[in-house]
Design a protein around this motif. Structure first.
Motif, PDB file in Angstrom:
ATOM      1  N   GLN A   1      99.540  66.722  86.529  1.00 43.57           N
ATOM      2  CA  GLN A   1      99.072  67.017  85.226  1.00 43.57           C
ATOM      3  C   GLN A   1      98.561  66.099  84.520  1.00 43.57           C
ATOM      4  O   GLN A   1      98.857  64.713  84.833  1.00 43.57           O
ATOM      5  CB  GLN A   1     100.503  67.187  84.425  1.00 43.57           C
ATOM      6  CG  GLN A   1     101.754  68.352  85.042  1.00 43.57           C
ATOM      7  CD  GLN A   1     102.779  68.381  84.328  1.00 43.57           C
ATOM      8  OE1 GLN A   1     103.309  67.274  83.795  1.00 43.57           O
ATOM      9  NE2 GLN A   1     103.430  69.739  83.982  1.00 43.57           N
TER      10      GLN A   1
ATOM     11  N   GLN B   1      97.815  56.087  80.877  1.00 44.21           N
ATOM     12  CA  GLN B   1      99.304  55.873  81.096  1.00 44.21           C
ATOM     13  C   GLN B   1      99.544  56.857  82.324  1.00 44.21           C
ATOM     14  O   GLN B   1      99.015  57.881  82.434  1.00 44.21           O
ATOM     15  CB  GLN B   1     100.425  56.453  80.313  1.00 44.21           C
ATOM     16  CG  GLN B   1     100.477  55.568  78.891  1.00 44.21           C
ATOM     17  CD  GLN B   1     101.075  54.192  79.181  1.00 44.21           C
ATOM     18  OE1 GLN B   1     101.991  54.206  80.058  1.00 44.21           O
ATOM     19  NE2 GLN B   1     100.721  53.111  78.571  1.00 44.21           N
TER      20      GLN B   1
ATOM     21  N   ASN C   1     101.771  57.940  85.871  1.00 43.46           N
ATOM     22  CA  ASN C   1     103.130  58.137  86.751  1.00 43.46           C
ATOM     23  C   ASN C   1     102.991  58.922  87.705  1.00 43.46           C
ATOM     24  O   ASN C   1     102.598  60.259  87.631  1.00 43.46           O
ATOM     25  CB  ASN C   1     104.050  59.054  85.588  1.00 43.46           C
ATOM     26  CG  ASN C   1     105.627  58.768  86.110  1.00 43.46           C
ATOM     27  OD1 ASN C   1     105.968  58.333  87.061  1.00 43.46           O
ATOM     28  ND2 ASN C   1     106.232  60.064  85.678  1.00 43.46           N
TER      29      ASN C   1
ATOM     30  N   ASN D   1     100.636  62.284  85.449  1.00 42.11           N
ATOM     31  CA  ASN D   1     101.797  62.641  85.864  1.00 42.11           C
ATOM     32  C   ASN D   1     101.889  63.536  87.051  1.00 42.11           C
ATOM     33  O   ASN D   1     101.097  64.507  87.220  1.00 42.11           O
ATOM     34  CB  ASN D   1     102.730  63.284  84.540  1.00 42.11           C
ATOM     35  CG  ASN D   1     104.281  63.433  84.991  1.00 42.11           C
ATOM     36  OD1 ASN D   1     104.604  62.497  85.716  1.00 42.11           O
ATOM     37  ND2 ASN D   1     104.726  64.527  84.953  1.00 42.11           N
TER      38      ASN D   1
END
Length: 641
Positions: free
Chosen positions: A494, A506, A508, A538
């Motif tokens: 994603q 950011q 993850n 993500n």
């Protein structure tokens, strides 16, 4: 007494006027030299030459034994200039310390017992540590040796390398801070040290079918003669009367990780975090082996626990609906007692939970120590090889995830399995990191439930979420295929691109350095204006994308979110991205594409070179469409235009 002390005594005697003695005793043929301490006048030391006493004793002995004493050439009858003298220490009453412990004088060749305490006034106590024990004669002087001193070793907890002193890093494996101290003490009555090899060898000696003199080298062609390799391993087949229908493939999944089944006489170590399901899995395996379908019927299996009582294990067996009568439970931590019960029961397999709780008598250290773990594992290894009974061991792990104890523990065993799983997830992964009888690429996938460990029906879709092709939330979502051992999994990547965000990036689940490289390549080679855009990446289900096969999916997700163009469902991306924007091949491309075809995907974007290679393997006749691209610009034109 040391030579240096005798020299100091002679200097004190020649300079005795400096000590202001109260009285002087004239020197006699058997002199006694007395002086008082300047600091403590109540304490005195007395030293006397025992040459005359020794001469008189030898003369009396020669009189009793004329045959041995008539020899004029005996060294005991030499002149004073050639005879070595000995010295005896006296207390304040004039009685020699050696006489306090042993009456009479022995021969000059025997050892005298010398006792000295810190106050020099009593012989009742021996100085411990730095004191003197039995005196030994060396060059005519009585010399004491220290008693009670233990030999200290420094052992590396990673590789088992031993050193005589401490080092900041192991000189064998270069691991920093892994040197641990342990000392060898005297555990037997006669003062001899007891090794773990001797203890464990005596425990399993009754199981040895042959004597050491009868063991002969065998030809390689004679070793496996008459052995059916198809039926050599112990299969793990489960029937519905043991577990429910969903447990039917549990044994097959474990046997797959072990390389096809359990090898007789093998030693298998199972590690994992607390609560991962190690004890539950081995209890289920023990029940399967005890049933013994297709291997000659049921047979006893012994499950030994050093952490739980028999009632606690029985409660867990009831929850798992284990009803076999050939599974025996035993709670003990003594290896000798455990092997004694095994000798009486003659089981088909042995389970020990855990290796850090058992111990061997006579081995230095407590249970779980470096030496105890090593010797207990060696004893169980010799037992397994000689009796052909497979042994399962459960091992604790450290904070870093490694099995607790010396690194040599993993070298001793035949197979090492790790049970992995997150606390917030019910899925468990059984991974093989060492297997002498099979591949280490196998991976078992289970789900922890109230009924125990169950096999996941379709592990390839384990990390996929429900997709809706008509929804706008699919913008910024791409699917890729990763490999873990011999298993292939589909992952969802994603991406979210936000203009004017206070956060530039950011990440993850994707390595940050890899994400920075892909973003920079998209800006330079694909022409995307991502300078003032906040990018969030993500990986769904909390999985970490460790291989480069997901680079193309990461780039596709960023493009989809930036262009606000949802990727149609049924499209997957496989490939590595270079700094020039080119697409590169990844290993096992055919297996990845085959997994997508089985799950009903219609199109797969791959590098151009992979398209040519897959065409020769017969993928053209499958329902999935393989599209080859040379660089990122072609990918954007194919998917988003």
């Amino acid at each position: 007494m040391q030579i240096s002390e005798m020299r100091a005594l002679r200097i004190f005697y020649t300079q005795r006027q400096l000590f202001n003695p109260k009285r002087h005793i004239p020197i006699s043929p058997s002199p006694i030299i007395s002086f008082q301490s300047h600091r403590n006048p109540k304490i005195s030391r007395h030293f006397r030459s025992t040459y005359n006493l020794r001469t008189q004793e030898l003369a009396s002995l020669d009189a009793d034994c004329p045959s041995s004493g008539s020899d004029s050439n005996s060294p005991d009858t030499e002149t004073n200039s050639s005879t070595r003298r000995t010295w005896t220490v006296f207390d304040t009453e004039g009685t020699p310390y050696s006489d306090r412990q042993e009456s009479g004088l022995r021969r000059g060749a025997e050892k005298n017992e010398v006792s000295v305490n810190k106050g020099y006034g009593s012989a009742g106590k021996l100085r411990s540590g730095g004191g003197y024990g039995q005196a030994s004669s060396d060059s005519g002087f009585v010399r004491g040796r220290k008693k009670g001193k233990k030999k200290v070793h420094w052992v590396c907890s990673e590789c088992g390398h031993s050193e005589g002193q401490w080092w900041g890093a192991c000189r064998e494996c270069n691991t920093v801070g892994s040197m641990k101290q342990f000392s060898e003490g005297e555990s037997s009555n006669d003062g001899s040290r007891v090794s773990g090899f001797e203890v464990s060898d005596s425990v399993v000696r009754s199981w040895f079918p042959e004597k050491s003199t009868e063991v002969q080298p065998l030809r390689l062609t004679d070793v496996n003669r008459g052995v059916n390799q198809m039926n050599w391993r112990i299969p793990f087949k489960v029937y519905t009367r043991l577990f429910n229908v969903r447990h039917g493939h549990f044994g097959s999944e474990v046997a797959r990780v072990l390389g096809g089944g359990l090898v007789p006489g093998s030693l298998v170590l199972v590690g994992g975090d607390p609560g991962a399901g190690k004890s539950t899995m081995l209890l289920q395996i023990a029940a399967i082996i005890a049933e013994g379908h297709d291997i000659g019927g049921s047979s006893p299996v012994l499950y030994v626990s050093g952490e739980e009582s028999v009632e606690q294990i029985g409660n867990r067996a009831d929850r798992l609906r284990i009803e076999t009568e050939d599974l025996f439970l035993y709670s003990s931590t003594d290896i000798e007692e455990i092997l004694g019960q095994v000798h009486l029961l003659s089981p088909r397999a042995l389970v020990v939970d855990s290796i850090q709780t058992v111990y061997l008598k006579g081995v230095v250290g407590s249970a779980g120590g470096l030496q105890q773990v090593k010797e207990c594992t060696s004893a169980l290894l010799r037992f397994a090889k000689k009796t052909n009974i497979p042994v399962f061991l459960i091992g604790h792990v450290t904070k870093s995830g490694d099995i607790a104890g010396p690194r040599v523990l993993e070298h001793i065993v035949d197979a090492v399995l790790y049970m992995e799983g997150e606390k917030q997830s019910s899925h468990r992964l059984l991974r093989s990191v060492k297997n002498r009888f099979g591949s280490t690429d196998e991976l078992g996938i289970f789900e922890m439930s109230q009924m125990g460990l169950q096999v996941v029906s379709n592990p390839s879709e384990l990390f996929l979420s429900e997709q809706n092709s008509d929804s706008e939330i699919l913008a910024g979502l791409a699917v890729t295929v990763i490999m873990d051992g011999s298993r292939s999994f589909l992952l969802e990547i994603q991406a979210l691109c936000v203009s004017g965000s206070t956060f530039s990036k950011q990440v993850n689940g994707v390595p940050p350095s890899r994400a920075d490289m892909i973003i920079s390549v998209l800006m330079k080679q694909a022409g995307l204006k991502l300078n003032d855009i906040g990018i969030f990446l993500n990986v769904v289900s909390g999985v970490t994308l460790a291989e480069t096969a997901g680079d193309l999916a990461v780039a596709a997700a960023i493009c989809s979110s930036f262009l606000e163009f949802p990727i149609p469902s049924g499209i997957a991306f496989i490939g590595e991205i270079g700094l020039g924007g080119e697409l590169r091949m990844v290993p096992r491309m055919e297996k990845r594409v085959h997994t997508l075809a089985k799950l009903g995907y219609k199109k797969c974007i791959v590098p151009k070179k992979a398209e040519t290679a897959l065409a020769t393997l017969g993928f053209e006749g499958m329902k999935i469409e393989i599209v080859g691209c040379r660089n990122l610009k072609e990918v954007i034109n194919t998917v988003f235009v």
